[in-house]
Design a protein around this motif. Structure first.
Motif, PDB file in Angstrom:
ATOM      1  N   VAL A   1       0.855  -1.192   0.000  1.00 19.86           N
ATOM      2  CA  VAL A   1       0.000   0.000   0.000  1.00 19.86           C
ATOM      3  C   VAL A   1       0.888   1.238   0.000  1.00 19.86           C
ATOM      4  O   VAL A   1       0.659   2.199  -0.740  1.00 19.86           O
ATOM      5  N   ARG A   2       1.919   1.218   0.816  1.00 24.80           N
ATOM      6  CA  ARG A   2       2.848   2.360   0.839  1.00 24.80           C
ATOM      7  C   ARG A   2       3.579   2.476  -0.491  1.00 24.80           C
ATOM      8  O   ARG A   2       3.764   3.588  -1.002  1.00 24.80           O
ATOM      9  N   ARG A   3       3.992   1.356  -1.058  1.00 23.09           N
ATOM     10  CA  ARG A   3       4.616   1.416  -2.378  1.00 23.09           C
ATOM     11  C   ARG A   3       3.652   2.039  -3.382  1.00 23.09           C
ATOM     12  O   ARG A   3       4.060   2.843  -4.231  1.00 23.09           O
ATOM     13  N   ALA A   4       2.368   1.668  -3.294  1.00 21.94           N
ATOM     14  CA  ALA A   4       1.383   2.193  -4.233  1.00 21.94           C
ATOM     15  C   ALA A   4       1.328   3.715  -4.191  1.00 21.94           C
ATOM     16  O   ALA A   4       1.174   4.367  -5.228  1.00 21.94           O
ATOM     17  N   ALA A   5       1.445   4.303  -3.001  1.00 24.92           N
ATOM     18  CA  ALA A   5       1.434   5.755  -2.901  1.00 24.92           C
ATOM     19  C   ALA A   5       2.530   6.369  -3.762  1.00 24.92           C
ATOM     20  O   ALA A   5       2.289   7.339  -4.505  1.00 24.92           O
ATOM     21  N   PHE A   6       3.727   5.812  -3.682  1.00 21.90           N
ATOM     22  CA  PHE A   6       4.865   6.426  -4.354  1.00 21.90           C
ATOM     23  C   PHE A   6       4.971   5.983  -5.811  1.00 21.90           C
ATOM     24  O   PHE A   6       5.449   6.764  -6.654  1.00 21.90           O
ATOM     25  N   ALA A   7       4.512   4.779  -6.144  1.00 23.42           N
ATOM     26  CA  ALA A   7       4.418   4.388  -7.553  1.00 23.42           C
ATOM     27  C   ALA A   7       3.404   5.274  -8.264  1.00 23.42           C
ATOM     28  O   ALA A   7       3.621   5.704  -9.412  1.00 23.42           O
ATOM     29  N   LEU A   8       2.301   5.565  -7.596  1.00 24.45           N
ATOM     30  CA  LEU A   8       1.289   6.448  -8.157  1.00 24.45           C
ATOM     31  C   LEU A   8       1.837   7.869  -8.310  1.00 24.45           C
ATOM     32  O   LEU A   8       1.645   8.518  -9.349  1.00 24.45           O
ATOM     33  N   LEU A   9       2.540   8.349  -7.309  1.00 26.82           N
ATOM     34  CA  LEU A   9       3.144   9.679  -7.379  1.00 26.82           C
ATOM     35  C   LEU A   9       4.166   9.758  -8.506  1.00 26.82           C
ATOM     36  O   LEU A   9       4.217  10.756  -9.247  1.00 26.82           O
ATOM     37  N   ALA A  10       4.974   8.721  -8.660  1.00 34.98           N
ATOM     38  CA  ALA A  10       5.961   8.695  -9.746  1.00 34.98           C
ATOM     39  C   ALA A  10       5.276   8.778 -11.104  1.00 34.98           C
ATOM     40  O   ALA A  10       5.756   9.454 -12.028  1.00 34.98           O
ATOM     41  N   THR A  11       4.138   8.096 -11.237  1.00 39.81           N
ATOM     42  CA  THR A  11       3.387   8.119 -12.495  1.00 39.81           C
ATOM     43  C   THR A  11       2.768   9.493 -12.727  1.00 39.81           C
ATOM     44  O   THR A  11       2.808  10.024 -13.843  1.00 39.81           O
ATOM     45  N   LEU A  12       2.204  10.078 -11.685  1.00 43.18           N
ATOM     46  CA  LEU A  12       1.606  11.406 -11.818  1.00 43.18           C
ATOM     47  C   LEU A  12       2.652  12.451 -12.209  1.00 43.18           C
ATOM     48  O   LEU A  12       2.363  13.378 -12.971  1.00 43.18           O
ATOM     49  N   ALA A  13       3.860  12.288 -11.704  1.00 47.45           N
ATOM     50  CA  ALA A  13       4.920  13.244 -12.036  1.00 47.45           C
ATOM     51  C   ALA A  13       5.219  13.266 -13.527  1.00 47.45           C
ATOM     52  O   ALA A  13       5.642  14.287 -14.074  1.00 47.45           O
ATOM     53  N   VAL A  14       4.972  12.155 -14.194  1.00 47.70           N
ATOM     54  CA  VAL A  14       5.212  12.080 -15.639  1.00 47.70           C
ATOM     55  C   VAL A  14       3.963  12.453 -16.432  1.00 47.70           C
ATOM     56  O   VAL A  14       4.035  13.175 -17.433  1.00 47.70           O
ATOM     57  N   HIS A  15       2.795  11.978 -15.994  1.00 51.96           N
ATOM     58  CA  HIS A  15       1.605  12.042 -16.844  1.00 51.96           C
ATOM     59  C   HIS A  15       0.568  13.095 -16.461  1.00 51.96           C
ATOM     60  O   HIS A  15      -0.283  13.421 -17.292  1.00 51.96           O
ATOM     61  N   ASP A  16       0.602  13.622 -15.247  1.00 57.28           N
ATOM     62  CA  ASP A  16      -0.399  14.617 -14.866  1.00 57.28           C
ATOM     63  C   ASP A  16       0.099  16.005 -15.283  1.00 57.28           C
ATOM     64  O   ASP A  16       0.720  16.727 -14.512  1.00 57.28           O
ATOM     65  N   LYS A  17      -0.217  16.377 -16.511  1.00 59.59           N
ATOM     66  CA  LYS A  17       0.276  17.644 -17.061  1.00 59.59           C
ATOM     67  C   LYS A  17      -0.427  18.845 -16.441  1.00 59.59           C
ATOM     68  O   LYS A  17       0.067  19.965 -16.518  1.00 59.59           O
ATOM     69  N   ALA A  18      -1.606  18.628 -15.839  1.00 58.21           N
ATOM     70  CA  ALA A  18      -2.366  19.744 -15.283  1.00 58.21           C
ATOM     71  C   ALA A  18      -1.906  20.137 -13.881  1.00 58.21           C
ATOM     72  O   ALA A  18      -2.206  21.234 -13.415  1.00 58.21           O
TER      73      ALA A  18
ATOM     74  N   ILE B   1       9.824  13.445  -9.923  1.00 58.82           N
ATOM     75  CA  ILE B   1       9.485  14.839  -9.620  1.00 58.82           C
ATOM     76  C   ILE B   1      10.632  15.753 -10.051  1.00 58.82           C
ATOM     77  O   ILE B   1      10.421  16.808 -10.656  1.00 58.82           O
ATOM     78  N   GLY B   2      11.847  15.338  -9.777  1.00 57.81           N
ATOM     79  CA  GLY B   2      13.014  16.155 -10.106  1.00 57.81           C
ATOM     80  C   GLY B   2      13.297  16.265 -11.586  1.00 57.81           C
ATOM     81  O   GLY B   2      14.107  17.107 -12.004  1.00 57.81           O
ATOM     82  N   LYS B   3      12.641  15.441 -12.389  1.00 53.31           N
ATOM     83  CA  LYS B   3      12.825  15.515 -13.837  1.00 53.31           C
ATOM     84  C   LYS B   3      11.669  16.219 -14.533  1.00 53.31           C
ATOM     85  O   LYS B   3      11.634  16.302 -15.761  1.00 53.31           O
ATOM     86  N   ARG B   4      10.731  16.765 -13.742  1.00 53.69           N
ATOM     87  CA  ARG B   4       9.546  17.377 -14.335  1.00 53.69           C
ATOM     88  C   ARG B   4       9.850  18.755 -14.926  1.00 53.69           C
ATOM     89  O   ARG B   4       9.403  19.070 -16.035  1.00 53.69           O
ATOM     90  N   ASN B   5      10.556  19.587 -14.206  1.00 51.29           N
ATOM     91  CA  ASN B   5      10.944  20.904 -14.714  1.00 51.29           C
ATOM     92  C   ASN B   5      12.101  21.443 -13.863  1.00 51.29           C
ATOM     93  O   ASN B   5      12.486  20.813 -12.860  1.00 51.29           O
TER      94      ASN B   5
END
Length: 246
Positions: A144-161, A196-200
């Motif tokens: 469950v804890r991994r899911a939080a950060f796997a999800l965050l890693a994905t959002l950092a790439v794909h959540d453009k908004a 996150i560090g590769k987003r901008n």
């Protein structure tokens, strides 16, 4: 990469999947089973009772064949077969996922690949995604804890908004979890920090600052997370790519 929701055909059913439709889905999975690969997969932590050994390309193709069908996704999840659960994430309708369903699925994760694939497909496209990052980041269960950060890693790439503020806030969650020595957790924490560090440019500096604070925590996990992230985020390749984006 996960199948994006917009590319999936939709199935009109809003009822529990018929036995024929679920049987068809399971037959497609069985037809691509690779029992001879299971031992090799287990060496990489790709485990789980009833696993069929399907390749990711095979599961993606099956999901495209089945189309978007949330009720079928719930039926596939209920089988407890790891390969079926990955496909469930691909055919689920993110907009129909309830908070309780997401919690139940997260509690059912028993291997990193199911966790990461479901987070990258169904969960990342859910309007509840950011809430679940915050909810799960402090949970005691490893996956469950991994899911939080796997999800965050994905959002950092794909959540453009999402704005920078959301990710700066999330860096505090990363710092809080950096002392978790469990391998599947610390790797996801590191993954989220690096993405996150590769987003901008601004988030690159914020992530580097967070990594240095993590390094100062002193635990073995924190030192590894920080060193690995700093190596990439301060490297010339990342800096040049971010500078080119403006």
């Amino acid at each position: 990469p996960p199948i994006h929701p917009a590319t999936m055909p939709r199935h009109p059913s809003h009822q529990p999947p018929s036995s024929d439709r679920l049987a068809t889905a399971l037959a497609l999975l069985q037809a691509q089973a690779r029992p001879g690969e299971l031992a090799g997969m287990a060496r990489y932590g790709i485990v789980g009772e009833g696993r069929l050994g399907l390749s990711m390309p095979a599961m993606r193709q099956i999901a495209r064949t089945l189309g978007r069908d949330h009720d079928l996704a719930l039926g596939l999840w209920a089988t407890r077969i790891p390969d079926a659960r990955i496909v469930a994430g691909m055919v689920a309708d993110p907009a129909r996922l309830t908070s309780r369903q997401m919690d139940d699925w997260a509690l059912g994760f028993a291997s990193w690949d199911v966790c990461d694939q479901v987070c990258g497909s169904a969960f990342a496209a859910s309007p509840l995604a950011w809430d679940k990052v915050a909810d799960w980041a402090g949970r005691p269960e490893a996956f469950v804890r991994r899911a939080a950060f796997a999800l965050l890693a994905t959002l950092a790439v794909h959540d453009k908004a999402a704005g920078n503020a959301a990710f700066v806030t999330a860096l505090a969650l990363i710092e809080d979890a950096a002392g978790d020595e469990r391998n599947f957790v610390k790797k996801a924490v590191n993954w989220a920090l690096r993405n996150i560090g590769k987003r901008n440019v601004a988030l690159n500096q914020a992530a580097i600052d967070a990594a240095r604070r993590i390094q100062a925590q002193g635990s073995r996990a924190a030192r590894w997370i920080a060193a690995d992230a700093l190596r990439e985020l301060t490297g010339g390749a990342v800096r040049a790519r971010l500078a080119a984006r403006g």
